[in-house]
Design a protein around this motif. Structure first.
Motif, PDB file in Angstrom:
ATOM      1  N   HIS A  32       0.799  -1.219   0.000  1.00 24.12           N
ATOM      2  CA  HIS A  32       0.000   0.000   0.000  1.00 24.12           C
ATOM      3  C   HIS A  32       0.833   1.270   0.000  1.00 24.12           C
ATOM      4  N   ARG A  33       2.154   1.165  -0.041  1.00 22.89           N
ATOM      5  CA  ARG A  33       3.014   2.346  -0.103  1.00 22.89           C
ATOM      6  C   ARG A  33       3.601   2.454  -1.492  1.00 22.89           C
ATOM      7  N   ILE A  34       3.309   3.535  -2.201  1.00 23.60           N
ATOM      8  CA  ILE A  34       3.850   3.671  -3.544  1.00 23.60           C
ATOM      9  C   ILE A  34       4.712   4.920  -3.697  1.00 23.60           C
ATOM     10  N   ASN A  35       4.679   5.819  -2.726  1.00 26.43           N
ATOM     11  CA  ASN A  35       5.496   7.024  -2.840  1.00 26.43           C
ATOM     12  C   ASN A  35       6.938   6.711  -2.425  1.00 26.43           C
ATOM     13  N   PRO A  36       7.901   7.561  -2.782  1.00 24.07           N
ATOM     14  CA  PRO A  36       9.316   7.286  -2.483  1.00 24.07           C
ATOM     15  C   PRO A  36       9.607   7.114  -0.988  1.00 24.07           C
ATOM     16  N   GLU A  37       8.971   7.918  -0.143  1.00 25.74           N
ATOM     17  CA  GLU A  37       9.212   7.787   1.291  1.00 25.74           C
ATOM     18  C   GLU A  37       8.722   6.438   1.809  1.00 25.74           C
ATOM     19  N   GLY A  38       7.584   5.994   1.292  1.00 24.77           N
ATOM     20  CA  GLY A  38       7.048   4.688   1.684  1.00 24.77           C
ATOM     21  C   GLY A  38       7.949   3.552   1.243  1.00 24.77           C
ATOM     22  N   ARG A  39       8.483   3.654   0.029  1.00 23.30           N
ATOM     23  CA  ARG A  39       9.405   2.616  -0.447  1.00 23.30           C
ATOM     24  C   ARG A  39      10.681   2.613   0.376  1.00 23.30           C
ATOM     25  N   ARG A  40      11.168   3.802   0.728  1.00 24.85           N
ATOM     26  CA  ARG A  40      12.389   3.900   1.538  1.00 24.85           C
ATOM     27  C   ARG A  40      12.169   3.271   2.913  1.00 24.85           C
ATOM     28  N   LEU A  41      11.021   3.566   3.528  1.00 24.83           N
ATOM     29  CA  LEU A  41      10.706   2.968   4.828  1.00 24.83           C
ATOM     30  C   LEU A  41      10.572   1.457   4.703  1.00 24.83           C
ATOM     31  N   HIS A  42       9.937   1.000   3.640  1.00 28.02           N
ATOM     32  CA  HIS A  42       9.784  -0.439   3.420  1.00 28.02           C
ATOM     33  C   HIS A  42      11.149  -1.118   3.266  1.00 28.02           C
ATOM     34  N   ARG A  43      12.072  -0.475   2.543  1.00 31.03           N
ATOM     35  CA  ARG A  43      13.422  -1.038   2.403  1.00 31.03           C
ATOM     36  C   ARG A  43      14.113  -1.143   3.750  1.00 31.03           C
ATOM     37  N   GLN A  44      13.916  -0.151   4.613  1.00 33.20           N
ATOM     38  CA  GLN A  44      14.528  -0.195   5.934  1.00 33.20           C
ATOM     39  C   GLN A  44      13.910  -1.301   6.788  1.00 33.20           C
ATOM     40  N   PHE A  45      12.586  -1.485   6.662  1.00 31.39           N
ATOM     41  CA  PHE A  45      11.923  -2.586   7.369  1.00 31.39           C
ATOM     42  C   PHE A  45      12.497  -3.929   6.903  1.00 31.39           C
ATOM     43  N   GLU A  46      12.683  -4.070   5.589  1.00 32.07           N
ATOM     44  CA  GLU A  46      13.240  -5.312   5.057  1.00 32.07           C
ATOM     45  C   GLU A  46      14.661  -5.536   5.563  1.00 32.07           C
ATOM     46  N   ARG A  47      15.443  -4.468   5.641  1.00 28.18           N
ATOM     47  CA  ARG A  47      16.813  -4.583   6.149  1.00 28.18           C
ATOM     48  C   ARG A  47      16.813  -4.970   7.626  1.00 28.18           C
ATOM     49  N   LEU A  48      15.927  -4.350   8.425  1.00 33.41           N
ATOM     50  CA  LEU A  48      15.817  -4.726   9.833  1.00 33.41           C
ATOM     51  C   LEU A  48      15.376  -6.184   9.966  1.00 33.41           C
ATOM     52  N   ARG A  49      14.469  -6.585   9.097  1.00 37.23           N
ATOM     53  CA  ARG A  49      13.976  -7.962   9.135  1.00 37.23           C
ATOM     54  C   ARG A  49      15.103  -8.942   8.827  1.00 37.23           C
ATOM     55  N   ARG A  50      15.958  -8.590   7.885  1.00 34.32           N
ATOM     56  CA  ARG A  50      17.073  -9.455   7.520  1.00 34.32           C
ATOM     57  C   ARG A  50      18.156  -9.472   8.605  1.00 34.32           C
ATOM     58  N   ASP A  51      18.473  -8.294   9.161  1.00 30.16           N
ATOM     59  CA  ASP A  51      19.550  -8.201  10.148  1.00 30.16           C
ATOM     60  C   ASP A  51      19.146  -8.698  11.533  1.00 30.16           C
TER      61      ASP A  51
END
Length: 109
Positions: free
Chosen positions: A4-23
């Motif tokens: 549900h996030r399509i704007n750049p800030e939403g994608r950036r936050l999603h990438r950080q969530f994915e990185r936290l999930r991986r780390d």
């Protein structure tokens, strides 16, 4: 996956969530579950409660750790919080990486 996030800030936050999930798999799995689209009715009150609890840091159960967790939860649903929260995650991750690298170099010496 959060769709549900399509704007750049939403994608950036999603990438950080994915990185936290991986780390940090334990924290990441909880973060992934609670960041799903249908959970907004849970996220917002829990995020506000965490932030308010963080201001009660003098009590034994509460602490300053609750403020960033609350902001992280609110950033999923509040668009103007996404950019500063994702930026803070990036800065803290870089700082932690530098700290770990310095510790490794000291240990190797």
């Amino acid at each position: 996956m959060i769709r549900h996030r399509i704007n750049p800030e939403g994608r950036r936050l999603h990438r950080q969530f994915e990185r936290l999930r991986r780390d940090y798999p334990r924290m990441g799995s909880v973060l992934f579950r609670i960041s799903r689209p249908g959970w907004a009715l849970v996220r917002v009150p829990v995020g506000v409660t965490f932030i308010l609890g963080g201001f009660l840091a003098i009590l034994p159960v509460f602490g300053l750790w609750m403020i960033p967790v609350g902001l992280l939860l609110l950033a999923v649903d509040v668009p103007w919080l996404r950019r500063p929260v994702s930026g803070a995650i990036i800065r803290l991750r870089r700082r932690a990486d530098r700290f770990r690298q310095r510790r490794r170099e000291k240990r190797d010496d």
